[in-house]
Write a protein that holds these residues in place. Structure first.
Motif: not given
Ligand SMILES: NC(=O)c1ccc[n+]([C@@H]2O[C@H](COP(=O)([O-])OP(=O)(O)OC[C@H]3O[C@@H](n4cnc5c(N)ncnc54)[C@H](OP(=O)(O)O)[C@@H]3O)[C@@H](O)[C@H]2O)c1
Length: 260
Positions: A138-166
């Motif tokens: 894990a790294k702080q937001k904005g820290e260099s080399g922060r790893i990214a997770m892919a999210i796919s799904g049909d519910d934009e609101k759900a993806k935004a909530i998961i994105s905040r959690l992650v």
């Protein structure tokens, strides 16, 4: 948020621990009897729940069990679970573990099959990070080399909530599109568990139609390679093996396998 997690193994347990540490109210269920689950839950710092209770009174349900265990979840598990409750599918299909199930997946879309089995829309998330990565990188937001997770799904609101959690637990996220695009981060694809930052992940998710058909073979090549070792591979060896499969992987390293 209130989160219910089914599966307390390498991945589900790590998601539970990290989410609780980030201030969420987490309960977990697994396949053990309640008296054994209590100890596991206590170690993770979360509450134990029966399989039927873990989906009640929560905002997010995380499914983190082997693919072949999905049909063994209780029938009607989601009956009465309100539509707004988000269901996250973390599963990855591995024939060596799950048996031969691939023919059941229309167009090889694993999470579409999971969604059909559960009778609920799902969002595919957490599947392209190894549990070790989640636990240790894990790294702080904005820290260099922060790893990214892919999210796919049909519910934009759900993806935004998961994105905040992650993001809160230390990772960037990238919207990989609808669930029908989720093949882009399944096993055997360049985006799969190779610890890419957001820019690299975007490249790894892009097009790749040409290798979609080969993904299953590449997945199996990776497991064959890792399972023939006499000692368990380190995390770095696993990463190097997966990365070696794709010249197009932004962190490609030749040599660990000869896949091409
Ligand atoms: N490990 C990773 O790095 C990783 C990364 C991304 C995605 N994934 C995927 O995430 C899923 C979980 O992986 P994992 O590595 O955490 O597996 P794991 O360590 O083998 O743990 C599996 C968990 O599922 C539970 N389970 C099995 N059948 C169940 C059932 N019928 N009802 C309730 N719980 C059940 C097990 O319960 P018991 O503890 O009672 O046996 C266990 O807690 C898999 O699909 C995997 O491919 C894993």
């Amino acid at each position: 948020m209130k989160i219910g997690i089914i599966g307390t193994g390498a991945l589900g347990g790590t998601i539970a621990k990290k989410s609780a540490a980030a201030g969420h109210k987490v309960k977990v269920a697994n396949a053990m009897p309640m008296n054994e689950l209590r100890g596991t839950a206590a170690q993770l710092g979360v509450a134990p729940a029966s399989i039927n209770d873990v989906v009640r009174d929560v905002e997010i349900i995380v499914i983190s069990i082997p693919t072949n265990a999905i049909p063994h979840l209780p029938e009607k598990l989601f009956a009465g679970v309100p539509d707004h409750v988000i269901v996250i599918d973390t599963t990855n299909y591995y024939p060596y573990r799950d048996g031969n199930m691939e023919n059941g997946f229309a167009e090889k879309l694993e999470s579409v099959w999971v969604s059909q089995q559960l009778g609920r829309p799902v969002v595919k998330a957490f599947n392209n990070l190894l549990s070790y990565t989640l636990e240790n990188r894990a790294k702080q937001k904005g820290e260099s080399g922060r790893i990214a997770m892919a999210i796919s799904g049909d519910d934009e609101k759900a993806k935004a909530i998961i994105s905040r959690l992650v993001n809160k637990i230390g990772f960037d996220t990238l919207d990989a599109g609808s669930l029908s695009e989720s093949w882009r981060h399944q096993p055997g694809m360049p985006s799969y568990c190779t610890e890419l930052n957001a820019t690299e992940l975007k490249r790894a998710l892009a097009d790749n139609e040409n290798i979609r058909e080969r993904a299953g073979k590449l997945r199996d090549l990776t497991t064959d390679n890792l399972m023939t070792r006499t000692t368990p591979p380190s995390h770095q060896e696993m990463l190097d093996t997966i990365r070696s499969l794709f010249p197009t992987n932004p962190k490609h390293k030749p040599s660990a396998t000869h896949a091409h």
